[in-house]
Each structure stands twice: as C-alpha cells, then as structure tokens.
Scaffold this motif. Structure first.
Motif, mmCIF file in Angstrom:
data_model
loop_
_atom_site.group_PDB
_atom_site.id
_atom_site.type_symbol
_atom_site.label_atom_id
_atom_site.label_comp_id
_atom_site.label_asym_id
_atom_site.label_seq_id
_atom_site.Cartn_x
_atom_site.Cartn_y
_atom_site.Cartn_z
ATOM 1 N N ARG A 7 27.631 82.637 46.214
ATOM 2 C CA ARG A 7 28.359 81.813 45.267
ATOM 3 C C ARG A 7 28.040 80.338 45.470
ATOM 4 N N ARG A 8 28.203 79.582 44.383
ATOM 5 C CA ARG A 8 27.846 78.159 44.411
ATOM 6 C C ARG A 8 29.088 77.293 44.208
ATOM 7 N N VAL A 9 29.215 76.246 45.010
ATOM 8 C CA VAL A 9 30.274 75.259 44.814
ATOM 9 C C VAL A 9 29.625 73.890 44.630
ATOM 10 N N LEU A 10 30.044 73.204 43.579
ATOM 11 C CA LEU A 10 29.561 71.854 43.296
ATOM 12 C C LEU A 10 30.602 70.872 43.807
ATOM 13 N N VAL A 11 30.209 69.987 44.719
ATOM 14 C CA VAL A 11 31.135 69.071 45.390
ATOM 15 C C VAL A 11 30.885 67.651 44.885
ATOM 16 N N LEU A 12 31.888 67.069 44.256
ATOM 17 C CA LEU A 12 31.799 65.681 43.807
ATOM 18 C C LEU A 12 32.595 64.808 44.772
ATOM 19 N N MET A 77 35.274 48.701 39.982
ATOM 20 C CA MET A 77 35.584 49.681 38.933
ATOM 21 C C MET A 77 34.316 50.145 38.219
ATOM 22 N N LEU A 78 33.347 49.231 38.039
ATOM 23 C CA LEU A 78 32.070 49.613 37.443
ATOM 24 C C LEU A 78 31.340 50.605 38.350
ATOM 25 N N ASN A 79 31.429 50.385 39.645
ATOM 26 C CA ASN A 79 30.836 51.300 40.616
ATOM 27 C C ASN A 79 31.433 52.700 40.458
ATOM 28 N N TRP A 80 32.753 52.777 40.329
ATOM 29 C CA TRP A 80 33.423 54.076 40.166
ATOM 30 C C TRP A 80 32.982 54.771 38.878
ATOM 31 N N ALA A 81 33.000 54.007 37.774
ATOM 32 C CA ALA A 81 32.678 54.600 36.470
ATOM 33 C C ALA A 81 31.227 55.069 36.424
ATOM 34 N N THR A 82 30.331 54.283 37.012
ATOM 35 C CA THR A 82 28.917 54.653 37.032
ATOM 36 C C THR A 82 28.718 55.967 37.774
ATOM 37 N N TYR A 83 29.405 56.106 38.911
ATOM 38 C CA TYR A 83 29.292 57.360 39.656
ATOM 39 C C TYR A 83 29.780 58.538 38.823
ATOM 40 N N ALA A 84 30.944 58.392 38.194
ATOM 41 C CA ALA A 84 31.522 59.507 37.452
ATOM 42 C C ALA A 84 30.580 59.991 36.351
ATOM 43 N N VAL A 85 29.978 59.060 35.608
ATOM 44 C CA VAL A 85 29.059 59.430 34.530
ATOM 45 C C VAL A 85 27.812 60.100 35.099
ATOM 46 N N ALA A 86 27.265 59.532 36.176
ATOM 47 C CA ALA A 86 26.048 60.089 36.772
ATOM 48 C C ALA A 86 26.314 61.468 37.380
ATOM 49 N N ALA A 87 27.486 61.655 37.994
ATOM 50 C CA ALA A 87 27.825 62.951 38.579
ATOM 51 C C ALA A 87 27.954 64.017 37.492
ATOM 52 N N LEU A 88 28.502 63.630 36.337
ATOM 53 C CA LEU A 88 28.557 64.554 35.201
ATOM 54 C C LEU A 88 27.159 65.014 34.811
ATOM 55 N N SER A 89 26.239 64.063 34.765
ATOM 56 C CA SER A 89 24.869 64.389 34.374
ATOM 57 C C SER A 89 24.253 65.397 35.341
ATOM 58 N N VAL A 90 24.458 65.182 36.639
ATOM 59 C CA VAL A 90 23.931 66.122 37.628
ATOM 60 C C VAL A 90 24.568 67.499 37.443
ATOM 61 N N GLY A 91 25.881 67.518 37.249
ATOM 62 C CA GLY A 91 26.587 68.787 37.116
ATOM 63 C C GLY A 91 26.151 69.592 35.907
ATOM 64 N N LEU A 108 38.526 58.798 38.883
ATOM 65 C CA LEU A 108 37.430 59.085 37.966
ATOM 66 C C LEU A 108 36.568 60.235 38.470
ATOM 67 N N THR A 109 36.487 60.403 39.783
ATOM 68 C CA THR A 109 35.727 61.539 40.324
ATOM 69 C C THR A 109 36.387 62.871 39.961
ATOM 70 N N PRO A 110 37.690 63.071 40.229
ATOM 71 C CA PRO A 110 38.293 64.332 39.791
ATOM 72 C C PRO A 110 38.334 64.495 38.276
ATOM 73 N N LEU A 111 38.378 63.388 37.525
ATOM 74 C CA LEU A 111 38.311 63.506 36.069
ATOM 75 C C LEU A 111 36.951 64.073 35.660
ATOM 76 N N ALA A 112 35.880 63.571 36.276
ATOM 77 C CA ALA A 112 34.547 64.128 36.014
ATOM 78 C C ALA A 112 34.502 65.599 36.421
ATOM 79 N N GLY A 113 35.159 65.937 37.533
ATOM 80 C CA GLY A 113 35.207 67.328 37.964
ATOM 81 C C GLY A 113 35.924 68.207 36.959
ATOM 82 N N TRP A 114 37.006 67.699 36.368
ATOM 83 C CA TRP A 114 37.741 68.473 35.361
ATOM 84 C C TRP A 114 36.857 68.750 34.145
#
Length: 402
Positions: A7-12, A77-91, A108-114
């Motif tokens: 099984r695979r788990v994606l960790v943000l 805050m820009l740092n946080w938002a940039t990560y969330a968008v980029a993590a979505l792309s990877v996922g 923003l990280t758990p929001l991207a996870g949701w």
C-alpha cells in the motif's frame, strides 16, 4: 482494497527534512520503519530554520521549490501557499495513494491534503503538530476574533471534521478537539520521540569536549532559534551562571539577533553552533552535561507538549530541564531524568530556570549519569521511533479497512 501489493501513503509535510539536515526528521524516521507500506514524503526545498535550499536523493522524499522569507509576514504566507500548490501538483502526478497523510502546523498543507484525498478517492489522515491558529493568538501574532482568526478557525473546524483520523503529537489536546465536535475515538496519539540507537556517540566524552573547546558544566540547546523558542532566557541565565557554558545549536529567524545580543552584552559563556545533522548530534551531546528546552511563555504549551529535542537529549543520556511545566515535566521528574525548571503560574521563567541549571551543575558527574540513564530508559519504553512507527502502521491499516 487490493492486498497483493504494498500500500502507498502520500505524506505532505512542508517542513520535513532528510536525516542529512539538522531539524525535523520525524516523518523520515517514522514512515521509513513501516513494513507493509511504501511512502512518498513531499516537502519544501528549504530548511525552515536556515532558509537554505537542500536536495534529497531518496526516491521516498521529494522536494518542491518554495520562496525564502525573513519574518512573519507576507513572504512567509507566500512560502506556505507556494508549497500547498506545488504539493497538489506532485500528488496529482503520482500513482493514486491508499492514504493521504497531511501534517500541520499551517493549515494550507492539510487543505491541500483534503483536495488530494477527495480527488484521488483516498482516506485523509490529518496530523496536528501545533494547535494552529490558537498558538499564534497566545504568542501575540494574531488577534483573537479578528477576521483572519475567524477564517482560520473555520478552516480548522472543517479540516478536523473532514479527516478520517486525526493524529495528535501531544497528550492534553482532547478538550480542544472536543470543542470542535471531534469524537475522542477519531484521535490517535503518536508523540514525537527519538530512537536511542541514533544517539550513540562515536567520540568519548573527553574527545567530544576537546573538539567543542569546552570544559566545566555545559548545557546545550539544540533546535530552532525562533521567536517562540524563548532563547533570550538562556542568554539571561548565562549572565547569572558565569561558571557554566551554554551551547546553542541550530538556526532560525532569531539567531542573528541572539548572536548580536550576546556580543553586545559580552555574554562570553554562550557559544553558537550551526545546525548539525542528526548523525553528528550525538557527538555534540557527548560533550555536554544537560539538555535545555525553553519556549516563550504561553498557557497552551503547559497543556500539552511533545518536543523532539527533549527526547533527543534523553536518548543521548542527558538530564533535562524545561521551562514549560505541565504534565510532561512532572512525568520526566518522576522518571528521574529531569529537574523542575518551570515557574509558578504567572511568574517569570528566569529564576526557576537559573535554579534548575544550578541544581544540575552542582551535582556530581555520576549523579547526572544516573539521571541520563533514566532518561534513555524512558525513551526506549515510551517515545522511541520504533514504538511510534508501530502505532502509525496500525492506524494506516485501520483507516483503509473502514
């Protein structure tokens, strides 16, 4: 669920670090110990303490580019938002995970996870490593009841209720989760910790001290140098305890100011060292006599605390001191590996911290060694990465069987 494959788990985790970096390696150490799961950790490509870029060659750990920042403002805050968008792309580009595991503190990280969990049709596990935004209110960074605060609390409520499970890193947050209508059975405790074998030094004590250039009683703080870490208290203590040496190991937004203060006030018994990768930290600790944990004074920290650095010191056989108090301090005192360093309610931390350091400095080397052995025993039984990884694996197995 298909059982013929791993099984695979994606960790943000925006701030995850590989072991080659000095800082938060919690997820590398936990997920790397799972036996029935493969994992992919997605992190920002800057060390949150130093803001320096880093790379990982591990196929289990990928980084996404994020901008640097120098203060608690728009850049952060820009740092946080940039990560969330980029993590979505990877996922979205990777194979569908069986579980999405998203870690705070910023939401923003758990929001991207949701979003990923919804689109990829996978359960969401939300890890809460800080009661954000409550901690920002208590530390004075956010006005309670402000528009931004209300938005963040609304997002916090949504994420708590949307997650299939919530992982808390500290005992004592039950009432907070219950205030959002989260049932107790939805929350599992997987504390921070340390693996004792990671803190077996290669250097003997005398060689470690010679390499550090220290003698006499040496107290060490190893961790982030940020506004929330209360490191001015260590400098204030050093001014009163001139026969003791204080090592501050790490980096962060406040480090330049702290170095300048020590220089301007001629606090000569404080030494600043760069952040050290975990595999080298044991040799630093081998030359020290006690581990210090300080935080800015906030009631939230007294309710629940699970600081990695305390467990690192204990795994390295150092007696410990914290100024935070609460249930964890009482447990460590009862275990025989800590002395009381927290102040009475409403009073300054400084007198209690100075008295605690003096207490340990006046003890014999053998007494401190006995305390250190008790601390290592405590970590092995209650807070090792191996113990916590087993708990994590059980959680992941359970969530896919729902």
């Amino acid at each position: 669920m298909t059982h013929g494959r791993t099984r695979r788990v994606l960790v943000l985790n925006h701030f995850a670090l590989p072991r080659s970096q000095g800082g938060g390696t919690r997820h590398v150490e936990l997920f790397g110990r799972l036996s029935g799961w493969s994992h992919l950790i997605v992190a920002g490509n800057r060390n949150n303490n130093t803001q320096q870029k880093f790379e990982s060659t591990s196929p289990d750990f990928v980084t996404v580019p994020v901008p640097s920042y120098a203060s608690n403002g728009v850049g952060r805050m820009l740092n946080w938002a940039t990560y969330a968008v980029a993590a979505l792309s990877v996922g979205f580009r990777r194979p569908r995970p069986d579980v999405v595991y998203a870690s705070s503190p910023h939401l923003l990280t758990p929001l991207a996870g949701w979003v990923l969990a919804k689109v990829r049709r996978a359960p969401l596990v939300l890890e809460v490593r800080d009661l954000w935004p409550r901690s920002m209110v208590e530390l004075g960074y956010l006005a309670e009841g402000s528009r931004l605060h209300r938005v963040l609390v609304g997002l916090e409520r949504f994420l708590y209720r949307s997650a299939d499970r919530i992982v808390a890193v500290a005992a004592g947050w039950e009432r907070h989760f219950a205030s959002f209508g989260v049932p107790a059975e939805k929350v599992i405790l997987i504390t921070n910790g340390a693996e004792p074998d990671d803190f077996t030094p290669k250097l003997a004590r005398d060689k470690a001290r010679a390499q550090l250039g220290v003698d006499g009683f040496v107290a060490v703080y190893a961790g982030a140098h940020g506004p929330a870490n209360g490191l001015d208290l260590i400098l204030d203590s050093a001014k009163q305890l001139t026969d003791c040496t204080f090592l501050l190991v790490g980096d962060g937004l406040d480090k330049a100011r702290l170095v300048a203060r020590a220089r301007e006030e001629r606090i000569g018994n404080v030494r600043f060292l760069d952040a050290v990768p975990k595999e080298k930290l044991a040799d630093v600790f081998a030359g020290c006599d006690a581990g210090l944990h300080t935080l800015a004074q906030a009631e939230l920290f007294k309710e629940a605390m699970s600081p990695n650095k305390l467990y690192d010191y204990m795994a390295a056989r150092l007696p410990v001191i914290t100024n935070v108090g609460g249930e964890l301090e009482q447990r460590l005192i009862a275990a025989g590996c800590a002395v009381h360093g927290s102040p009475p309610s409403g009073e300054s931390s400084l007198p209690s911290l100075v008295a605690a350091i003096r207490n340990l400095a006046d003890r014999s080397v053998d007494e401190r060694a006995t305390m250190g052995a008790h601390g290592r025993d405590y970590v092995e039984e209650h807070a090792s990465r191996t113990v916590m990884a087993a708990r994590l694996e059980q959680l992941l197995d359970d969530v896919v069987r729902k």
